[in-house]
Scaffold this active site. Structure first.
Site, PDB file in Angstrom:
ATOM      1  N   SER A 182     -70.385  59.352  31.475  1.00  8.44           N
ATOM      2  CA  SER A 182     -69.413  58.260  31.488  1.00  8.44           C
ATOM      3  C   SER A 182     -67.965  58.739  31.522  1.00  8.44           C
ATOM      4  O   SER A 182     -67.073  57.974  31.871  1.00  8.44           O
ATOM      5  CB  SER A 182     -69.623  57.352  30.267  1.00  8.44           C
ATOM      6  OG  SER A 182     -69.271  58.033  29.077  1.00  8.44           O
TER       7      SER A 182
ATOM      8  N   LYS B  58     -64.531  57.987  24.815  1.00 10.85           N
ATOM      9  CA  LYS B  58     -63.888  57.300  25.942  1.00 10.85           C
ATOM     10  C   LYS B  58     -62.396  57.607  25.902  1.00 10.85           C
ATOM     11  O   LYS B  58     -61.899  58.292  25.023  1.00 10.85           O
ATOM     12  CB  LYS B  58     -64.094  55.781  25.849  1.00 10.85           C
ATOM     13  CG  LYS B  58     -65.536  55.314  25.696  1.00 10.85           C
ATOM     14  CD  LYS B  58     -66.375  55.518  26.941  1.00 10.85           C
ATOM     15  CE  LYS B  58     -67.817  55.038  26.716  1.00 10.85           C
ATOM     16  NZ  LYS B  58     -68.683  55.345  27.879  1.00 10.85           N
TER      17      LYS B  58
ATOM     18  N   SER C  78     -69.924  53.522  33.084  1.00  7.86           N
ATOM     19  CA  SER C  78     -69.477  53.612  31.696  1.00  7.86           C
ATOM     20  C   SER C  78     -69.600  52.257  31.017  1.00  7.86           C
ATOM     21  O   SER C  78     -69.064  51.258  31.502  1.00  7.86           O
ATOM     22  CB  SER C  78     -68.013  54.087  31.627  1.00  7.86           C
ATOM     23  OG  SER C  78     -67.533  54.036  30.306  1.00  7.86           O
TER      24      SER C  78
ATOM     25  N   SER D 162     -73.619  62.166  28.204  1.00 12.58           N
ATOM     26  CA  SER D 162     -73.764  61.343  29.405  1.00 12.58           C
ATOM     27  C   SER D 162     -72.603  61.587  30.355  1.00 12.58           C
ATOM     28  O   SER D 162     -71.642  62.290  30.024  1.00 12.58           O
ATOM     29  CB  SER D 162     -73.822  59.853  29.034  1.00 12.58           C
ATOM     30  OG  SER D 162     -72.547  59.410  28.610  1.00 12.58           O
TER      31      SER D 162
END
Length: 306
Positions: A91, A146, A254, A89
């Site tokens: 994010s 992350k 996100s 993705s």
């Protein structure tokens, strides 16, 4: 516990090793005895092809013996050294793009057993600014990636798209008690878009790590949906001992600790350190080609990550 593939790989490796061991200790001596008996009957010599027919190695044992060394190397590499991941993705844009294939350094945050993920050897802890892969706290079957924003003891505030960090006194005694504004220095706008809106690219400094983040100037910070920690105000969190606060670099696209809370040390998988391949996938422009088929390679993206 580790994911299904990791468990399957370990079980398969152990099964092959066990079959190879049984063959070496039990079946192989029996085969050698048959060969010796056949040689004695034949007067001491037999062609090789005839000897193989006298006592053939079982197919399952031959297969296990052939693939066990390869499986063992893959299991050791993947469980204790590096594990490959694909970025699914946006994010972590602009740092990580969809189609990036990365290597995650498993031993950065301790050496863990490959099944239950209990720590065997302590080698280090996540640092503010690290890009880390971890088990999604709400469903540990999923891997998320992350950036580490807050470490244990930190006070983190995210308000009006501005990040503030008050470092832990235990970890940064010279800087504790001070709420630091994490400066955003705009460097570009329009290089990336979200639903037709040009995004702002800004430089951010976390510890010793300088990196880019994306901000959507027309998108609210969704504070009403933030995770509410007891005893703190909205948009404010105090990171508990043994936990970390994670955020994506694409701040308005996100789902991260702002919405579902903290990540425990046990859920940490490793530190993202290298992009070894980066594909551009079909985005619908080629109607007859499935969207999971790569149409180009971004060679410029290969290398270490920041």
């Amino acid at each position: 516990m580790a994911g299904y593939f990791a468990v399957f790989l370990v079980v398969l490796t152990l099964a092959c090793g066990l079959i190879w061991l049984i063959d070496a200790k039990l079946w192989a001596p029996a085969r050698r005895a048959k060969v010796e008996q056949a040689l004695a009957v034949a007067g001491g010599t037999l062609p090789d092809d005839e000897l193989e027919k006298v006592a053939p190695q079982p197919v399952i044992a031959e297969t296990a013996q052939s693939i066990f060394p390869i499986l063992a190397l893959i299991t050791i590499f993947r469980s204790f050294l590096f594990e490959p991941f694909q970025i699914p993705s946006g994010s972590m844009m602009p740092t990580m793009l969809v189609g990036d294939f990365i290597l995650v350094q498993k031993y950065s945050y301790g050496v863990h057993d490959p099944i239950w993920r209990s720590e065997l050897i302590e080698t280090g802890k996540p640092e503010r600014g690290d890009i880390a892969v971890f088990k999604y706290p709400l469903d540990e079957r999923l891997d998320y990636i992350k950036r580490v924003i807050g470490v244990p003891g930190d006070r983190v505030i995210y308000r009006n798209k501005q990040l503030f960090i008050q470092p832990s006194c235990e970890r940064q005694p010279d800087d504790c008690g001070k709420l630091n504004r994490v400066e955003l220095n705009k460097v570009a706008q329009g290089e990336f878009e979200m639903m037709g809106v040009p995004l702002i690219t800004a430089k951010e400094q976390l510890g010793n790590v300088e990196h880019d983040v994306l901000i959507n100037p027309r998108y609210p910070d969704m504070a009403e949906q933030f995770y509410s920690q007891p005893g703190t105000r909205q948009g404010e969190w105090i990171v508990p001992e043994g936990y970390y606060f994670m955020m994506g670099d694409n701040r308005d696209n996100s789902t991260d600790s702002r919405f579902w809370g903290f990540v425990s040390e046990e859920q940490m998988v490793g530190k993202a350190v290298f992009i070894w391949m980066s594909f551009i996938f079909n985005d619908g422009k080629i109607s007859w080609l499935p969207d999971f088929i790569p149409v180009d390679i971004r060679f410029s993206r290969l290398g270490s990550v920041q």
